[in-house]
Design a protein around this motif. Structure first.
Motif, mmCIF file in Angstrom:
data_model
loop_
_atom_site.group_PDB
_atom_site.id
_atom_site.type_symbol
_atom_site.label_atom_id
_atom_site.label_comp_id
_atom_site.label_asym_id
_atom_site.label_seq_id
_atom_site.Cartn_x
_atom_site.Cartn_y
_atom_site.Cartn_z
ATOM 1 N N LEU A 669 -17.632 38.131 17.826
ATOM 2 C CA LEU A 669 -16.680 38.976 17.091
ATOM 3 C C LEU A 669 -15.247 38.687 17.532
ATOM 4 O O LEU A 669 -14.317 38.752 16.726
ATOM 5 N N ARG A 670 -15.075 38.365 18.798
ATOM 6 C CA ARG A 670 -13.732 38.009 19.272
ATOM 7 C C ARG A 670 -13.267 36.710 18.624
ATOM 8 O O ARG A 670 -12.109 36.566 18.228
ATOM 9 N N VAL A 671 -14.201 35.768 18.520
ATOM 10 C CA VAL A 671 -13.871 34.514 17.834
ATOM 11 C C VAL A 671 -13.492 34.810 16.384
ATOM 12 O O VAL A 671 -12.512 34.284 15.859
ATOM 13 N N LEU A 672 -14.246 35.689 15.762
ATOM 14 C CA LEU A 672 -13.954 36.049 14.376
ATOM 15 C C LEU A 672 -12.568 36.686 14.271
ATOM 16 O O LEU A 672 -11.785 36.352 13.370
ATOM 17 N N ALA A 673 -12.268 37.598 15.191
ATOM 18 C CA ALA A 673 -10.951 38.237 15.192
ATOM 19 C C ALA A 673 -9.861 37.175 15.336
ATOM 20 O O ALA A 673 -8.812 37.237 14.687
ATOM 21 N N HIS A 674 -10.142 36.161 16.165
ATOM 22 C CA HIS A 674 -9.163 35.108 16.395
ATOM 23 C C HIS A 674 -8.986 34.228 15.161
ATOM 24 O O HIS A 674 -7.868 34.047 14.676
ATOM 25 N N VAL A 675 -10.104 33.670 14.665
ATOM 26 C CA VAL A 675 -9.963 32.702 13.562
ATOM 27 C C VAL A 675 -9.511 33.359 12.257
ATOM 28 O O VAL A 675 -8.828 32.744 11.457
ATOM 29 N N SER A 676 -9.856 34.623 12.070
ATOM 30 C CA SER A 676 -9.452 35.288 10.830
ATOM 31 C C SER A 676 -8.021 35.806 10.928
ATOM 32 O O SER A 676 -7.357 35.997 9.917
ATOM 33 N N GLY A 677 -7.580 36.044 12.161
ATOM 34 C CA GLY A 677 -6.242 36.597 12.354
ATOM 35 C C GLY A 677 -6.153 38.054 11.912
ATOM 36 O O GLY A 677 -5.057 38.574 11.702
ATOM 37 N N GLN A 682 -8.071 42.542 15.812
ATOM 38 C CA GLN A 682 -7.407 42.046 17.021
ATOM 39 C C GLN A 682 -6.875 43.218 17.844
ATOM 40 O O GLN A 682 -7.000 43.246 19.066
ATOM 41 N N GLU A 683 -6.310 44.184 17.141
ATOM 42 C CA GLU A 683 -5.766 45.365 17.806
ATOM 43 C C GLU A 683 -6.865 46.077 18.611
ATOM 44 O O GLU A 683 -6.660 46.468 19.756
ATOM 45 N N ALA A 684 -8.030 46.190 17.979
ATOM 46 C CA ALA A 684 -9.148 46.864 18.640
ATOM 47 C C ALA A 684 -9.511 46.167 19.936
ATOM 48 O O ALA A 684 -9.705 46.808 20.980
ATOM 49 N N PHE A 685 -9.594 44.861 19.892
ATOM 50 C CA PHE A 685 -9.955 44.117 21.104
ATOM 51 C C PHE A 685 -8.845 44.172 22.142
ATOM 52 O O PHE A 685 -9.091 44.269 23.340
ATOM 53 N N LYS A 686 -7.615 44.106 21.672
ATOM 54 C CA LYS A 686 -6.489 44.122 22.622
ATOM 55 C C LYS A 686 -6.419 45.466 23.344
ATOM 56 O O LYS A 686 -6.067 45.538 24.517
ATOM 57 N N THR A 687 -6.724 46.531 22.635
ATOM 58 C CA THR A 687 -6.663 47.861 23.246
ATOM 59 C C THR A 687 -7.887 48.136 24.103
ATOM 60 O O THR A 687 -7.923 49.091 24.867
ATOM 61 N N GLY A 688 -8.920 47.313 23.946
ATOM 62 C CA GLY A 688 -10.121 47.503 24.768
ATOM 63 C C GLY A 688 -11.056 48.566 24.222
ATOM 64 O O GLY A 688 -11.862 49.129 24.946
ATOM 65 N N TYR A 689 -10.946 48.856 22.907
ATOM 66 C CA TYR A 689 -11.885 49.797 22.292
ATOM 67 C C TYR A 689 -13.303 49.233 22.312
ATOM 68 O O TYR A 689 -13.490 48.015 22.282
ATOM 69 N N ASP A 690 -14.268 50.129 22.255
ATOM 70 C CA ASP A 690 -15.643 49.737 21.958
ATOM 71 C C ASP A 690 -15.640 49.316 20.490
ATOM 72 O O ASP A 690 -15.375 50.134 19.601
ATOM 73 N N ILE A 691 -15.918 48.045 20.262
ATOM 74 C CA ILE A 691 -15.694 47.500 18.917
ATOM 75 C C ILE A 691 -16.576 48.154 17.862
ATOM 76 O O ILE A 691 -16.137 48.385 16.733
ATOM 77 N N HIS A 692 -17.806 48.501 18.234
ATOM 78 C CA HIS A 692 -18.680 49.090 17.215
ATOM 79 C C HIS A 692 -18.233 50.508 16.862
ATOM 80 O O HIS A 692 -18.286 50.907 15.704
ATOM 81 N N SER A 693 -17.768 51.261 17.875
ATOM 82 C CA SER A 693 -17.232 52.595 17.585
ATOM 83 C C SER A 693 -15.973 52.487 16.734
ATOM 84 O O SER A 693 -15.758 53.273 15.800
ATOM 85 N N HIS A 694 -15.176 51.488 17.070
ATOM 86 C CA HIS A 694 -13.944 51.294 16.301
ATOM 87 C C HIS A 694 -14.272 51.015 14.840
ATOM 88 O O HIS A 694 -13.670 51.601 13.924
ATOM 89 N N THR A 695 -15.261 50.129 14.638
ATOM 90 C CA THR A 695 -15.669 49.815 13.268
ATOM 91 C C THR A 695 -16.221 51.067 12.582
ATOM 92 O O THR A 695 -15.940 51.310 11.403
ATOM 93 N N ALA A 696 -16.965 51.885 13.326
ATOM 94 C CA ALA A 696 -17.509 53.122 12.758
ATOM 95 C C ALA A 696 -16.374 54.022 12.272
ATOM 96 O O ALA A 696 -16.415 54.557 11.149
ATOM 97 N N MET A 697 -15.347 54.177 13.120
ATOM 98 C CA MET A 697 -14.208 55.007 12.709
ATOM 99 C C MET A 697 -13.597 54.489 11.415
ATOM 100 O O MET A 697 -13.256 55.241 10.508
ATOM 101 N N LYS A 698 -13.475 53.149 11.375
ATOM 102 C CA LYS A 698 -12.839 52.533 10.212
ATOM 103 C C LYS A 698 -13.665 52.749 8.938
ATOM 104 O O LYS A 698 -13.132 53.215 7.930
ATOM 105 N N ILE A 699 -14.961 52.413 9.017
ATOM 106 C CA ILE A 699 -15.706 52.448 7.752
ATOM 107 C C ILE A 699 -16.117 53.856 7.339
ATOM 108 O O ILE A 699 -16.396 54.104 6.184
ATOM 109 N N PHE A 700 -16.148 54.788 8.306
ATOM 110 C CA PHE A 700 -16.484 56.174 7.931
ATOM 111 C C PHE A 700 -15.232 57.044 7.827
ATOM 112 O O PHE A 700 -15.321 58.260 7.724
ATOM 113 N N HIS A 701 -14.074 56.404 7.889
ATOM 114 C CA HIS A 701 -12.790 57.107 7.743
ATOM 115 C C HIS A 701 -12.660 58.282 8.704
ATOM 116 O O HIS A 701 -12.432 59.417 8.289
#
Length: 887
Positions: A669-677, A682-701
């Motif tokens: 996923l980090r590679v994906l964040a990098h290559v996709s830009g 990227q913000e999620a990884f830079k801040t050190g969030y749990d990426i799956h929780s972050h995605t949950a927040m995003k997709i469930f608003h």
DNA sequence: AAATTCACG
DNA sequence: ACGTACGTGAATTTA
């Protein structure tokens, strides 16, 4: 003439096998005129092997003359209901005959008779005239012709494997003599030839009866003495059928052939016509062989390479300096170079080739120096194999800096052959044979006794390594892969060689203890399952299990496979609530798997040094990952507690030492964040969030991480994984057990929240269409010809691959760099710690007690700094006194 | 040798 | 309306 040897080939049946052996390449084997040529090609390959192995003085290829034969007149249904021979094969038959003619080989067919009868007749002629005869066919019927002087070779699956029926082998397989085999067939009939025998009699019963009575005639003479049974009734009822079947099964050894044994003597090859034929068929390989043999000038049939045979006397004369470039090839028989017997070696310097069977000559000071001096550069094929094998001879190679195998893998890994000859052929060099051609395979695999044959092979390999180096390096440059080759793959090969040689210590006592525990559990489960099923059956057989569950117990069959009911976890999980037997089967399966694959499997591969020495395959995967075999250390269980126990057997070399494990967190996923830009990810990884929780927040608003429930996180995690694989609503819905519509909503939300990821996916597919391949951050390529396929499924697969490969492949690039840097660090610090295992995103070390603190510090540092991405790389460590505790 | 199943990332 | 997650290796049965 010293030996009279007769080779008889069943032309139709061998052509049939040849056709299906290369069926998958049907469309790639075409002459310029559009004629299919796969069967012709495979037929010739097989013929070459036969001519070489049998070395016959007389050869005949017999063909069927047509559908009508004396057997069809006797029984109208004979061979009825057979699928028509495919047109693509039929059109090739005349050309096979033409080729045989050019090769000086007689062909023959006889009206009203099958090829079998022609062959039977010539077997008889052979026996009367003192020939040793070999019959080759794809049809077991002909095995009745076996005798002390006649061997019947039956093709086994494909054309390269033959099963030799001698009278002894016939006895082993069927329990009867070749002649009695006819009587066996009389009783059991023949399904493929479409005639019945006696109802209810199969091979087993037929064999027993014939062993008892000797023949059908004798059996019926004594039928009254047989005690009353259903079988006896059927024997009496089907008596006529049995006698008819016997007639049909009997090969005519006295058919009215119009040629005699002298007429099948091998004739000289007509090279001019053969050359024209190969050109017409576009057989580049055979053309090259013709050219190499100087065909028509009467020379030998292989290219003669100049070489010097080394021995104890002249070995001292071989000298090299830093200015010389050396090719070196060390041959072993078998894939596992940790153990495989040595065959010989070849060495080229100053345009001279040296060869020998005696690998101990390599230990002579002057040769050893050449191989060990870093400044003398060596070109090889399979650096890792060479390095490990040389090590077995006490030679510590340095300066191996070009590897033809690695180069060809980077240039194009569609064909993942590891055979030098095959790879040379890909680049138009046909001067070297494949190992299959020289050594054979399966039971007949062996090193040629003939020195010249072996040495020519070894010498031609060395020549191919040298002559293809320049074109391969140019291709690498064209592909911008020179850095990938020089700074990643070559150094990785050296690191892997050391890891493999180190091996990992495995305690047999721990495994044996587990074996006993599992055996008890398995027995208990078995008993319970048989009890509920009401009968014993083979639990390992999906077929028998399916019968019990879906027919006897009447459970609903949820899914079907090609061959019957599916009994996979996916299905059984859904049936768990319906019957307690299902859970027990699942438990049984899980433990049986661990018992056979891991407990037994590992015990079998522990070497005398108490360690397992895996081989990492560096030139196999389509993405650039490694794979691991003999044993596979990349799939040691971790998901269930029983499975995990296996890891307790993996221990450090020193009793108080540690197993240290360090794995990348979410590399893909980090590679994906990098290559996709993608800014949000990227913000999620830079801040050190749990990426799956972050995605949950995003997709469930959601507004805050506190609102993320475990279920939401699980769903988000599946979406993240799905994205990496090239998601579809169907795939996600199946994975999560939700509706397709709901899955599609997840995906839509995801792309809305991470818009640049959507862009990346579209771009990845478009680029693959434009360029024909997908590429990693280090320029590793994967060609995707299917991206233009007409069929939706095929094309869609290529599109998902175009998305996934750069991600999986870049992650593979990254860990290879980390491994190289890690080994360098260990060397610089003179540590005794050994890197022992790589599991895609994880490295395992064997650490002496007093180095643990150092390792804790440097391993994550090195891994995290392997490359600089737009997001941080994070690696997490664990350690303990065995692999289980290293978490 | 193919098919099925299941172990891993 | 299609048919569908990406990459591997090994054991076992069946044909």
């Amino acid at each position: 003439m010293a030996d009279k040897k007769l080779l008889l080939i069943d032309g139709n049946s061998v052509a049939f096998r040849a056709f299906y052996a290369l069926y998958r390449q049907l469309e790639s084997f075409k002459s310029p005129d559009g004629l299919h040529t796969n069967a012709i090609y495979a037929f010739k390959n097989m013929l070459d092997v036969l001519l070489k192995d049998v070395d016959p003085t007389h050869v005949l290829v017999a063909f069927d003359a047509g559908k009508v034969t004396f057997r069809t007149k006797m029984y109208g249904e004979y061979k009825g209901g057979r699928a028509k021979t495919p047109e693509e094969l039929l059109e090739q038959m005349p050309y096979i005959q033409e080729m045989l003619h050019d090769l000086g080989i007689k062909t023959y067919e006889l009206k009203n008779y099958e090829a079998d009868d022609i062959i039977g007749t010539f077997v008889d002629k052979g026996e009367k005239n003192g020939f040793t005869t070999t019959v080759v066919t794809g049809d077991r019927d002909l095995t009745q012709l076996a005798s002390p002087s006649t061997t019947v070779e039956v093709t086994k699956s494909g054309v390269s494997q033959l099963e030799a029926y001698t009278p002894e082998h016939m006895k082993e397989v069927n329990g009867v003599t070749p002649t009695e085999f006819i009587d066996m067939k009389a009783l059991m009939g023949d399904n493929s030839d479409n005639y019945p025998g006696v109802e209810g009699i199969g091979p087993k019963t037929a064999s027993n009866l014939i062993q008892e009575y000797g023949s059908v005639e004798n059996l019926y003479d004594h039928i009254d003495e047989m005690k009353k049974s259903k079988r006896k009734e059927r024997l009496i009822r089907d008596k006529d059928k049995a006698f008819l079947a016997k007639k049909l099964a009997t090969i005519d050894r006295d058919s009215p052939v119009t040629i005699d044994i002298d007429d099948v003597k091998r004739q000289p090859v007509d090279y001019e016509k053969l050359r024209q034929f190969y050109e017409k068929m576009n057989f580049r390989k055979f053309l090259a062989e013709l050219n190499a043999s100087g065909a028509g000038q009467g020379s030998a049939d292989v290219e003669k390479v100049e070489y010097t045979v080394l021995n104890d006397d002249n070995v001292k004369d071989v000298k090299a300096t830093e200015k010389d470039t050396v090719e070196f090839y060390l041959e072993m028989l078998g894939a596992n170079y940790h153990l495989a017997p040595f065959v010989g070696f070849s060495l080229k310097l100053n345009d001279k080739i040296y060869v020998s069977r005696d690998v101990e000559l390599l230990e002579e000071d002057n040769i050893k120096h050449i191989l060990e001096d870093e400044k003398i550069k060596k070109n090889v094929f399979d650096l890792k194999r060479t390095m490990v094998a040389a090590h077995r001879l006490g030679i510590h190679t340095h300066g191996l800096d070009y590897d033809m195998l690695l180069a060809s893998y980077l240039i194009n890994n569609e064909n993942n052959s590891n055979d030098l000859g095959e790879i040379a052929h890909l680049y138009g060099d046909y001067s070297v044979k494949t190992d299959l051609e020289v050594y054979g395979k399966g039971k007949s695999e062996h090193v040629p006794d003939n020195d010249d044959e072996l040495f020519n092979h070894l010498a031609s390999k060395i020549n191919a390594i040298e002559s293809l180096k320049k074109p391969l390096l140019e291709k690498l440059k064209d592909h911008e892969q020179d850095a990938l080759f020089d700074t990643i793959e070559i150094p990785t090969a050296r690191v892997l060689a050391r890891m493999e040689m180190n091996g990992m210590k495995v305690e047999a006592s721990t495994l044996i203890q587990l074996q006993n525990e599992f055996a008890v559990k398995l027995k208990e489960l078995e008993d319970k399952i048989y009890d509920q099923a009401g009968e014993k059956f083979n639990l390992n057989s999906p077929k028998q299990l399916g019968h019990i569950l879906f027919e006897k117990l009447g459970l609903p069959p949820i899914k079907k496979t090609k061959t019957g009911y599916s009994t996979s976890v996916e299905v059984l999980d859904q049936l768990k609530t319906q019957s307690p037997i299902v859970s027990e089967i699942l438990d049984y399966r899980q433990i049986a798997k661990i018992q056979s694959t891991y407990v037994k499997g590992l015990l079998d591969v522990i070497q005398p040094d108490g360690r397992v020495h895996t081989r990492y395959l560096q030139t196999l995967t389509a993405t650039g990952r490694l794979s691991s075999v003999d044993p596979n250390l990349q799939n040691i269980p971790t998901r269930t507690e029983e499975g995990k126990q296996i890891r307790k057997a993996f221990v450090p070399s020193e009793p108080d030492g540690y197993i240290f494990s360090c794995d990348y967190s979410q590399v893909e996923l980090r590679v994906l964040a990098h290559v996709s830009g993608d800014q949000n990810m990227q913000e999620a990884f830079k801040t050190g969030y749990d990426i799956h929780s972050h995605t949950a927040m995003k997709i469930f608003h959601l507004d805050s991480p506190d609102q993320v429930t475990p279920l939401m996180r699980r769903h988000a995690k599946a979406v993240n994984f799905g994205i990496v694989y090239g998601i579809s609503d169907y795939g996600l819905s199946k994975n999560l057990g939700i509706s397709r519509k709901r899955a599609q909503e997840f995906i839509d939300n995801y792309f809305e929240q991470y818009p640049q990821i959507k862009d990346y996916m579209d771009k990845a597919v478009q680029e693959a269409r434009d360029k024909g391949y997908a590429e990693t951050i280090m320029h590793r390529r994967r060609y995707l010809p299917d991206i233009h396929a007409k069929k939706y499924t095929v094309r869609a697969f290529a599109e998902r691959t175009a998305i996934n490969s750069p991600i999986q492949g870049s992650a593979a690039d990254i860990i290879k760099i980390a491994m190289i840097n890690m080994q360098k660090k260990l060397d610089e610090l003179h540590l005794k710690t050994k890197m022992v295992v790589q599991v895609h995103d994880e490295l395992i070390f064997d650490v002496p007690k007093d180095e643990l603190e150092t390792i804790k510090k440097i391993v994550p540092e090195v891994m995290q700094s392997a490359v600089k991405l737009d997001v941080p790389l994070i690696a997490d460590s664990g350690w303990g006194h065995n692999w289980y505790d290293a978490k």
